[in-house]
Design a protein around this motif. Structure first.
Motif, PDB file in Angstrom:
ATOM      1  N   GLN A 111       0.832  -1.209   0.000  1.00 48.86           N
ATOM      2  CA  GLN A 111       0.000   0.000   0.000  1.00 48.86           C
ATOM      3  C   GLN A 111       0.865   1.256   0.000  1.00 48.86           C
ATOM      4  OE1 GLN A 111      -2.967  -0.903  -0.443  1.00 48.86           O
ATOM      5  NE2 GLN A 111      -4.418   0.695   0.126  1.00 48.86           N
ATOM      6  N   LEU A 112       2.018   1.186   0.656  1.00 50.81           N
ATOM      7  CA  LEU A 112       2.957   2.311   0.611  1.00 50.81           C
ATOM      8  C   LEU A 112       3.459   2.516  -0.811  1.00 50.81           C
ATOM      9  CD1 LEU A 112       4.869   4.447   1.803  1.00 50.81           C
ATOM     10  CD2 LEU A 112       6.474   2.588   2.326  1.00 50.81           C
ATOM     11  N   PHE A 113       3.768   1.422  -1.509  1.00 45.87           N
ATOM     12  CA  PHE A 113       4.197   1.533  -2.893  1.00 45.87           C
ATOM     13  C   PHE A 113       3.107   2.161  -3.751  1.00 45.87           C
ATOM     14  CE2 PHE A 113       7.128  -2.382  -2.261  1.00 45.87           C
ATOM     15  CZ  PHE A 113       8.147  -1.565  -1.806  1.00 45.87           C
ATOM     16  N   TYR A 114       1.855   1.748  -3.518  1.00 42.53           N
ATOM     17  CA  TYR A 114       0.744   2.320  -4.292  1.00 42.53           C
ATOM     18  C   TYR A 114       0.651   3.827  -4.051  1.00 42.53           C
ATOM     19  CZ  TYR A 114      -0.807  -2.584  -4.623  1.00 42.53           C
ATOM     20  OH  TYR A 114      -0.882  -3.938  -4.846  1.00 42.53           O
ATOM     21  N   PHE A 115       0.902   4.247  -2.810  1.00 44.66           N
ATOM     22  CA  PHE A 115       0.870   5.675  -2.495  1.00 44.66           C
ATOM     23  C   PHE A 115       1.964   6.417  -3.265  1.00 44.66           C
ATOM     24  CE2 PHE A 115       2.629   9.202  -0.032  1.00 44.66           C
ATOM     25  CZ  PHE A 115       1.519  10.023   0.051  1.00 44.66           C
ATOM     26  N   LEU A 116       3.157   5.863  -3.285  1.00 42.39           N
ATOM     27  CA  LEU A 116       4.258   6.503  -4.005  1.00 42.39           C
ATOM     28  C   LEU A 116       3.972   6.547  -5.502  1.00 42.39           C
ATOM     29  CD1 LEU A 116       7.290   4.882  -2.131  1.00 42.39           C
ATOM     30  CD2 LEU A 116       6.317   7.169  -1.786  1.00 42.39           C
ATOM     31  N   GLU A 117       3.421   5.463  -6.029  1.00 45.31           N
ATOM     32  CA  GLU A 117       3.045   5.444  -7.442  1.00 45.31           C
ATOM     33  C   GLU A 117       1.992   6.503  -7.716  1.00 45.31           C
ATOM     34  OE1 GLU A 117       1.810   1.417  -8.144  1.00 45.31           O
ATOM     35  OE2 GLU A 117       3.752   0.617  -7.491  1.00 45.31           O
ATOM     36  N   ALA A 118       1.054   6.656  -6.799  1.00 43.07           N
ATOM     37  CA  ALA A 118      -0.005   7.654  -6.964  1.00 43.07           C
ATOM     38  C   ALA A 118       0.573   9.065  -7.014  1.00 43.07           C
ATOM     39  CB  ALA A 118      -1.018   7.538  -5.828  1.00 43.07           C
ATOM     40  N   ALA A 119       1.586   9.326  -6.198  1.00 42.05           N
ATOM     41  CA  ALA A 119       2.210  10.647  -6.201  1.00 42.05           C
ATOM     42  C   ALA A 119       2.854  10.942  -7.550  1.00 42.05           C
ATOM     43  CB  ALA A 119       3.246  10.737  -5.077  1.00 42.05           C
ATOM     44  N   VAL A 120       3.554   9.949  -8.099  1.00 35.05           N
ATOM     45  CA  VAL A 120       4.193  10.121  -9.410  1.00 35.05           C
ATOM     46  C   VAL A 120       3.143  10.311 -10.495  1.00 35.05           C
ATOM     47  CG1 VAL A 120       5.615   8.970 -11.163  1.00 35.05           C
ATOM     48  CG2 VAL A 120       6.251   8.831  -8.744  1.00 35.05           C
ATOM     49  N   LEU A 121       2.100   9.495 -10.461  1.00 33.40           N
ATOM     50  CA  LEU A 121       1.048   9.595 -11.485  1.00 33.40           C
ATOM     51  C   LEU A 121       0.302  10.922 -11.370  1.00 33.40           C
ATOM     52  CD1 LEU A 121      -0.556   8.339 -13.790  1.00 33.40           C
ATOM     53  CD2 LEU A 121      -2.010   7.221 -12.074  1.00 33.40           C
ATOM     54  N   ALA A 122       0.016  11.351 -10.155  1.00 33.84           N
ATOM     55  CA  ALA A 122      -0.693  12.623  -9.967  1.00 33.84           C
ATOM     56  C   ALA A 122       0.096  13.782 -10.555  1.00 33.84           C
ATOM     57  CB  ALA A 122      -0.960  12.854  -8.474  1.00 33.84           C
ATOM     58  N   THR A 123       1.399  13.760 -10.373  1.00 33.94           N
ATOM     59  CA  THR A 123       2.247  14.809 -10.941  1.00 33.94           C
ATOM     60  C   THR A 123       2.167  14.804 -12.463  1.00 33.94           C
ATOM     61  OG1 THR A 123       3.781  14.680  -9.069  1.00 33.94           O
ATOM     62  CG2 THR A 123       4.614  15.666 -11.108  1.00 33.94           C
ATOM     63  N   HIS A 124       2.240  13.619 -13.047  1.00 38.30           N
ATOM     64  CA  HIS A 124       2.153  13.500 -14.505  1.00 38.30           C
ATOM     65  C   HIS A 124       0.803  13.999 -15.017  1.00 38.30           C
ATOM     66  CE1 HIS A 124       2.554  11.818 -18.527  1.00 38.30           C
ATOM     67  NE2 HIS A 124       1.381  11.226 -18.356  1.00 38.30           N
ATOM     68  N   LEU A 125      -0.269  13.594 -14.367  1.00 36.39           N
ATOM     69  CA  LEU A 125      -1.607  13.991 -14.825  1.00 36.39           C
ATOM     70  C   LEU A 125      -1.788  15.505 -14.745  1.00 36.39           C
ATOM     71  CD1 LEU A 125      -3.905  11.227 -13.255  1.00 36.39           C
ATOM     72  CD2 LEU A 125      -2.751  11.247 -15.477  1.00 36.39           C
ATOM     73  N   ARG A 126      -1.265  16.100 -13.691  1.00 42.09           N
ATOM     74  CA  ARG A 126      -1.385  17.545 -13.542  1.00 42.09           C
ATOM     75  C   ARG A 126      -0.619  18.263 -14.654  1.00 42.09           C
ATOM     76  NH1 ARG A 126      -0.706  17.499  -8.668  1.00 42.09           N
ATOM     77  NH2 ARG A 126       1.565  17.576  -8.666  1.00 42.09           N
ATOM     78  N   LYS A 127       0.561  17.774 -14.970  1.00 45.39           N
ATOM     79  CA  LYS A 127       1.341  18.387 -16.046  1.00 45.39           C
ATOM     80  C   LYS A 127       0.643  18.271 -17.393  1.00 45.39           C
ATOM     81  CE  LYS A 127       5.925  17.722 -13.946  1.00 45.39           C
ATOM     82  NZ  LYS A 127       7.226  16.986 -14.040  1.00 45.39           N
ATOM     83  N   ARG A 128      -0.077  17.168 -17.595  1.00 49.68           N
ATOM     84  CA  ARG A 128      -0.766  16.936 -18.862  1.00 49.68           C
ATOM     85  C   ARG A 128      -2.149  17.567 -18.907  1.00 49.68           C
ATOM     86  NH1 ARG A 128       2.407  15.828 -22.794  1.00 49.68           N
ATOM     87  NH2 ARG A 128       0.661  14.832 -23.901  1.00 49.68           N
ATOM     88  N   GLY A 129      -2.562  18.193 -17.821  1.00 54.85           N
ATOM     89  CA  GLY A 129      -3.864  18.848 -17.795  1.00 54.85           C
ATOM     90  C   GLY A 129      -5.037  17.885 -17.778  1.00 54.85           C
ATOM     91  N   VAL A 130      -4.822  16.671 -17.272  1.00 49.91           N
ATOM     92  CA  VAL A 130      -5.874  15.654 -17.260  1.00 49.91           C
ATOM     93  C   VAL A 130      -6.962  16.029 -16.255  1.00 49.91           C
ATOM     94  CG1 VAL A 130      -6.358  13.252 -16.591  1.00 49.91           C
ATOM     95  CG2 VAL A 130      -4.410  13.789 -18.079  1.00 49.91           C
ATOM     96  N   ARG A 131      -8.214  15.804 -16.655  1.00 48.95           N
ATOM     97  CA  ARG A 131      -9.326  16.160 -15.787  1.00 48.95           C
ATOM     98  C   ARG A 131     -10.117  14.956 -15.306  1.00 48.95           C
ATOM     99  NH1 ARG A 131     -12.890  20.494 -18.643  1.00 48.95           N
ATOM    100  NH2 ARG A 131     -14.142  20.052 -16.780  1.00 48.95           N
ATOM    101  N   HIS A 132      -9.811  13.787 -15.814  1.00 51.83           N
ATOM    102  CA  HIS A 132     -10.484  12.582 -15.326  1.00 51.83           C
ATOM    103  C   HIS A 132      -9.573  11.382 -15.551  1.00 51.83           C
ATOM    104  CE1 HIS A 132     -14.013  10.174 -14.126  1.00 51.83           C
ATOM    105  NE2 HIS A 132     -13.488   9.257 -14.928  1.00 51.83           N
ATOM    106  N   LEU A 133      -9.577  10.461 -14.604  1.00 51.94           N
ATOM    107  CA  LEU A 133      -8.766   9.248 -14.675  1.00 51.94           C
ATOM    108  C   LEU A 133      -9.683   8.035 -14.716  1.00 51.94           C
ATOM    109  CD1 LEU A 133      -6.048   7.713 -14.459  1.00 51.94           C
ATOM    110  CD2 LEU A 133      -6.236   7.937 -11.959  1.00 51.94           C
ATOM    111  N   HIS A 134      -9.499   7.190 -15.725  1.00 51.33           N
ATOM    112  CA  HIS A 134     -10.303   5.966 -15.837  1.00 51.33           C
ATOM    113  C   HIS A 134      -9.371   4.765 -15.770  1.00 51.33           C
ATOM    114  CE1 HIS A 134     -13.846   3.594 -16.783  1.00 51.33           C
ATOM    115  NE2 HIS A 134     -13.107   2.883 -17.606  1.00 51.33           N
ATOM    116  N   ASN A 135      -9.729   3.799 -14.942  1.00 51.45           N
ATOM    117  CA  ASN A 135      -8.903   2.620 -14.730  1.00 51.45           C
ATOM    118  C   ASN A 135      -9.575   1.360 -15.275  1.00 51.45           C
ATOM    119  OD1 ASN A 135      -6.649   1.149 -13.043  1.00 51.45           O
ATOM    120  ND2 ASN A 135      -8.564   0.105 -12.551  1.00 51.45           N
ATOM    121  N   HIS A 136      -8.762   0.464 -15.823  1.00 52.83           N
ATOM    122  CA  HIS A 136      -9.229  -0.869 -16.205  1.00 52.83           C
ATOM    123  C   HIS A 136      -8.559  -1.887 -15.292  1.00 52.83           C
ATOM    124  CE1 HIS A 136     -11.749  -1.322 -19.849  1.00 52.83           C
ATOM    125  NE2 HIS A 136     -11.341  -0.086 -20.120  1.00 52.83           N
TER     126      HIS A 136
END
Length: 406
Positions: A111-136
């Motif tokens: 779960q700690l790893f998932y949190f760290l991954e989330a931080a990296v992904l959140a940064t990327h999404l913000r830079k790309r101007g993403v407004r919604h995240l969809h998961n499969h």
């Protein structure tokens, strides 16, 4: 809405994979409808899955979370950037990660790893101007999506497939994911019923039926082969039930000595399956050809006389849709969402999972009656055109996405 004004991101554990071409089709269909889609994957896909130009192109344009996180600077800046940007969101996300962790030290570390991954992904999404995240796939990558949403404020949704998540819904906190998602796309009525069983009734209005689909035009009906060419397409894992099909084949060769099975796919069970073929004296009746591209699978279906899928557990297999779009009769097991796709006796034959004799009998019925096989193929294509066309299903998914973007 314009695609530039409202980009969305797709996330899954590994993308693109040869076994998950339905995600590629969905992404392509959304893009064709004017939606800007950024593809993200937790892990980088192995080269064995990059079997066609489509996969290679998607791989090049996909953001890989773990690859980015290997840079200490990227990881540290993502974590501390999230902390300084909003200490409140940061704390809430940490608490969410703790609350939704399964019991045990190992799971808490994950779960700690998932949190760290989330931080990296959140940064990327913000830079790309993403407004919604969809998961499969609602397992680990959806845990990352849920934490990313909490950390970034970007809403998320997910497509629920099964069947494996339904074996451990508490472990994967399916209830929490449904509760926090803006909507959930369920691939079948059966899938939706399982989601209802593991979530609070107040969230049931979030559960929408959005089928995976295929492009029927990609599977122009072919003339078939000798009438005795069987095809299996799938991962070579125990859940697919291929040992049952091989045992059925031992019976079939007694009355159909020229029957032949082509096996498209790969996986951890390949060596054992090849050994079973050798021990049963079926070397001249079975060919293992590995993973193939979408185009190559379509070509194989055009040459085959039927598709057989003896699975023990499934969602709604896209390969059945592909075979039906190619006007091929199918023989499959009567489980989960398969009866929602295949009408027994109309577009194919359904048998109980694990029943060797029933599977052999069903295949024999199709092999022995070419006219019935042709009729099943026609009915199957009509079913796919009506309810499993990727363009229609992506349009329905796109409408759900736009509801939150406009």
């Amino acid at each position: 809405m314009t695609s530039q004004a409202a980009p969305i991101a797709y996330l899954t554990g590994e993308y693109p994979r040869a076994t998950d071409t339905f995600i590629q089709r969905e992404v392509a269909a959304l893009r064709a409808q004017g939606q800007s889609v950024e593809t993200c994957s937790v892990q980088r896909t192995g080269k064995a899955h990059l079997v066609g130009e489509e996969q290679r192109a998607e791989s090049e344009r996909t953001f890989y979370v773990l690859s980015a996180a290997k840079s200490p600077i990227t990881l540290i800046s993502a974590v501390f950037g999230a902390l300084f940007r909003s200490p409140t969101r940061f704390l809430r996300t940490v608490l969410l990660a703790i609350r939704t962790a399964p019991p045990g030290l190992r799971n808490q570390i994950y779960q700690l790893f998932y949190f760290l991954e989330a931080a990296v992904l959140a940064t990327h999404l913000r830079k790309r101007g993403v407004r919604h995240l969809h998961n499969h796939i609602a397992k680990s990558s959806c845990s990352v999506a849920m934490l990313t949403s909490e950390l970034s404020g970007i809403p998320f949704s997910f497509t629920l497939h099964g069947p494996d998540i339904f074996f451990a819904p508490d472990h994967w906190r399916l209830d929490a994911k449904i509760a926090r998602a803006r909507f959930v796309a369920c691939i079948s009525q059966f899938c939706r019923s399982q989601a209802m069983a593991f979530s609070h009734p107040k969230h049931w209005n979030k559960l929408h039926i959005i089928h995976c689909g295929v492009d029927p035009e990609r599977y122009a009906p072919g003339g078939g082969a000798s009438g005795k060419q069987l095809l299996f397409v799938g991962r070579l894992a125990p859940v697919k039930g291929l040992p049952i099909l091989l045992r059925s084949l031992e019976q079939l060769v007694q009355t159909h000595p020229d029957v032949h099975l082509n096996v498209i796919g790969d996986g951890p069970g390949r060596k054992a399956l090849q050994s079973q073929v050798s021990s049963a004296g079926l070397l001249h009746h079975v060919s293992f050809v590995g993973y193939k591209s979408q185009t190559e699978v379509a070509e194989a279906l055009a040459r085959a006389d039927m598709l057989v899928l003896p699975s023990f557990a499934e969602g709604v297999p896209v390969v059945l849709m592909e075979a039906m779009a190619a006007q091929r009769p199918v023989v499959a097991t009567h489980i989960a969402g398969i009866p929602e796709l295949v009408s027994d006796g109309v577009s194919g034959l359904l048998v109980s999972p694990g029943d060797v004799s029933a599977l052999a009998t069903a295949i024999d019925e199709v092999l022995s009656d070419p006219e019935r096989a042709r009729s099943m193929g026609i009915a199957g294509r009509a079913k796919v055109e009506a309810a499993f066309d990727i363009h229609k299903e992506a349009a329905r998914l796109g409408a759900l996405l736009r509801d939150g973007l406009e």
